[in-house]
Motif scaffolding. Structure first.
Motif, PDB file in Angstrom:
ATOM      1  N   CYS A 107       0.824  -1.213   0.000  1.00 46.36           N
ATOM      2  CA  CYS A 107       0.000   0.000   0.000  1.00 46.36           C
ATOM      3  C   CYS A 107       0.856   1.259   0.000  1.00 46.36           C
ATOM      4  O   CYS A 107       0.506   2.272  -0.576  1.00 46.36           O
ATOM      5  N   GLY A 108       1.997   1.212   0.717  1.00 47.20           N
ATOM      6  CA  GLY A 108       2.889   2.377   0.762  1.00 47.20           C
ATOM      7  C   GLY A 108       2.680   3.264   1.975  1.00 47.20           C
ATOM      8  O   GLY A 108       3.426   4.218   2.163  1.00 47.20           O
ATOM      9  N   HIS A 109       1.674   2.959   2.817  1.00 45.01           N
ATOM     10  CA  HIS A 109       1.470   3.840   3.974  1.00 45.01           C
ATOM     11  C   HIS A 109       1.116   3.130   5.278  1.00 45.01           C
ATOM     12  O   HIS A 109       0.783   3.774   6.254  1.00 45.01           O
ATOM     13  N   CYS A 110       1.216   1.800   5.328  1.00 40.48           N
ATOM     14  CA  CYS A 110       0.961   1.110   6.602  1.00 40.48           C
ATOM     15  C   CYS A 110       2.269   1.051   7.410  1.00 40.48           C
ATOM     16  O   CYS A 110       3.316   1.455   6.929  1.00 40.48           O
TER      17      CYS A 110
ATOM     18  N   CYS B 157       4.983  -1.005   5.556  1.00 44.95           N
ATOM     19  CA  CYS B 157       5.536  -0.286   4.394  1.00 44.95           C
ATOM     20  C   CYS B 157       6.447   0.842   4.854  1.00 44.95           C
ATOM     21  O   CYS B 157       7.549   1.025   4.333  1.00 44.95           O
TER      22      CYS B 157
ATOM     23  N   CYS C  86       3.374  -5.844   3.884  1.00 42.27           N
ATOM     24  CA  CYS C  86       2.271  -4.870   3.918  1.00 42.27           C
ATOM     25  C   CYS C  86       1.015  -5.466   4.569  1.00 42.27           C
ATOM     26  O   CYS C  86       0.606  -6.578   4.250  1.00 42.27           O
ATOM     27  N   ILE C  87       0.418  -4.700   5.489  1.00 42.47           N
ATOM     28  CA  ILE C  87      -0.767  -5.208   6.188  1.00 42.47           C
ATOM     29  C   ILE C  87      -2.048  -4.515   5.714  1.00 42.47           C
ATOM     30  O   ILE C  87      -3.103  -4.667   6.300  1.00 42.47           O
ATOM     31  N   ASN C  88      -1.912  -3.746   4.651  1.00 46.66           N
ATOM     32  CA  ASN C  88      -3.090  -3.021   4.170  1.00 46.66           C
ATOM     33  C   ASN C  88      -3.269  -3.195   2.663  1.00 46.66           C
ATOM     34  O   ASN C  88      -3.579  -2.257   1.938  1.00 46.66           O
TER      35      ASN C  88
HETATM   36 ZN   LIG Z   1       1.448  -1.327   3.401  1.00 52.32          ZN
END
Ligand SMILES: [Zn+2]
Ligand SMILES: [Zn+2]
Length: 364
Positions: A89-92, A95, A103-105
């Motif tokens: 996702c780039g923002h969890c 990440c 990534c967990i989102n």
């Molecule tokens: Zn992520």
């Protein structure tokens, strides 16, 4: 478009007509040109990794961008791309802490339940493995799955980077951080193992010991950087590794087969303060054993590695450049080419140990 669909373990994959949507938002529609056939696909087909069908497998695709969603700025139609289908996702928290492979989102990169599915089979939603679809003529993915490559790089070779090469090389560079002058043993000289061997060579390891039971694979391993080869079909690999490495064992071992025996051997062959990196997935429910005293008193480490601890957007361009410089050999890792119709044969050849990789090619 056509895709090869997996229904249930033990049954051959079937080529079906799939309805694929246009890209929206951050999505990119890619026309697949080449797609590697990986062991994880085989594990699913054999039922070793439980997955319920129908699903489209294949996760080493390379192709050409056909259309992009309105939010996509990094890609344009005509771009050549390789895909790591497990997107981030780039923002969890994962990440942002440098582990986008964890990534967990991921759900934020997918379409919402009320939206039209990306792909449909006979009017019902169908997904691809990890949101990709390598065994299909096209795939519709989030832009984070893709990395742009130069147009003069052959897409069949480049496709390998998406899974096997990234995983094996990433295990060495990212997970274990192999130091120059050290000793390394790699169990399994398939796509992942050979990539680990090459990465160990690039990292400057002093002795690189390839272990396999297939003579043809050990020969390739030597060509790609192994300084020693151990045929485990007629010897005890732990004993052989200790003899070759000296000092009681190796500084780093990598397990890329996914069996109890090889995972345990990867621990047993470690020198004091050595690190075993387990990459190969063992069948669900299969445990391994080791002697705690051996690990504790020698300060040995055992660690897992998921997809080479990949930071896809950072690592993929680096591997591509190493290939362009002739330091990462992808050419010798492609054993055969086939078509979508040849997938069941590709699995048979992989299981029989006849090939490192079969690459499926789609007409341009
Ligand atoms: Zn992520
Ligand atoms: Zn794979």
């Amino acid at each position: 478009m056509k895709a090869s669909v997996f229904y249930e373990p033990g049954k051959p994959l079937q080529i079906q007509e799939i309805d694929i949507d246009d890209p929206h938002g951050h999505e990119v529609l890619v026309k697949n040109i080449a797609s590697g056939v990986c062991h994880s696909d085989l594990h699913i087909v054999e039922g070793k990794m439980p997955f319920s069908g129908p699903i489209i497998l294949g996760h080493e695709p390379a192709g050409i961008v056909e259309k992009v969603g309105e939010e996509v700025t990094e890609f344009a139609p005509g771009d050549h791309v390789i895909a790591r289908v497990t997107v981030y996702c780039g923002h969890c928290t994962m990440c942002l802490s440098g582990a986008p492979n964890q990534c967990i989102n991921r759900v934020s990169t997918q379409r919402k339940p009320h939206e039209r599915p990306r792909m449909m089979l006979n009017g019902r939603k169908i997904t691809g493995l990890a949101d990709g679809a390598g065994f299909a003529e096209k795939m519709l993915v989030h832009e984070h799955a893709l990395v742009k490559i130069d147009k003069d790089i052959p897409l069949d070779k480049a496709s390998l980077i998406g899974c096997g090469v990234m995983t094996g090389a990433g295990a060495v560079f990212n997970t274990a951080k192999v130091q120059p002058g050290t000793t390394v043993a790699v169990f399994g000289a398939g796509g992942i193992g050979l990539s680990a061997i090459q990465a160990a060579r690039i990292a400057g390891a002093r002795r690189i010991i390839a272990v396999d039971i297939a003579e043809n694979k050990l020969a390739i391993a030597r060509r790609l950087g192994a300084t020693h080869a151990v045929d485990a079909s007629n010897s005890d690999p732990v004993e052989e590794i200790r003899k070759i490495a000296g000092g009681g064992g190796v500084d780093y071992s990598f397990e890329a087969v996914g069996t109890k025996k090889t995972a345990e051997a990867a621990i047993q062959c470690l020198a004091v303060r050595g690190t075993a990196t387990l990459i190969g997935l063992l069948p669900a429910g299969q445990n391994i054993e080791f002697t705690p005293g051996f690990v504790i008193s020698g300060e040995r480490k055992i660690q897992g590695c998921l997809s080479g601890s990949t930071r896809w957007r950072i690592d993929a361009p680096r591997l591509v450049e190493l290939y362009q410089q002739g330091r990462l050999n992808l050419d010798d890792m492609v054993s055969r080419h086939g078509r979508l119709e040849d997938l069941n044969e590709a699995f048979r050849a992989m299981k029989a140990g006849e090939v490192v990789r079969t690459i499926l090619m789609f007409p341009e």
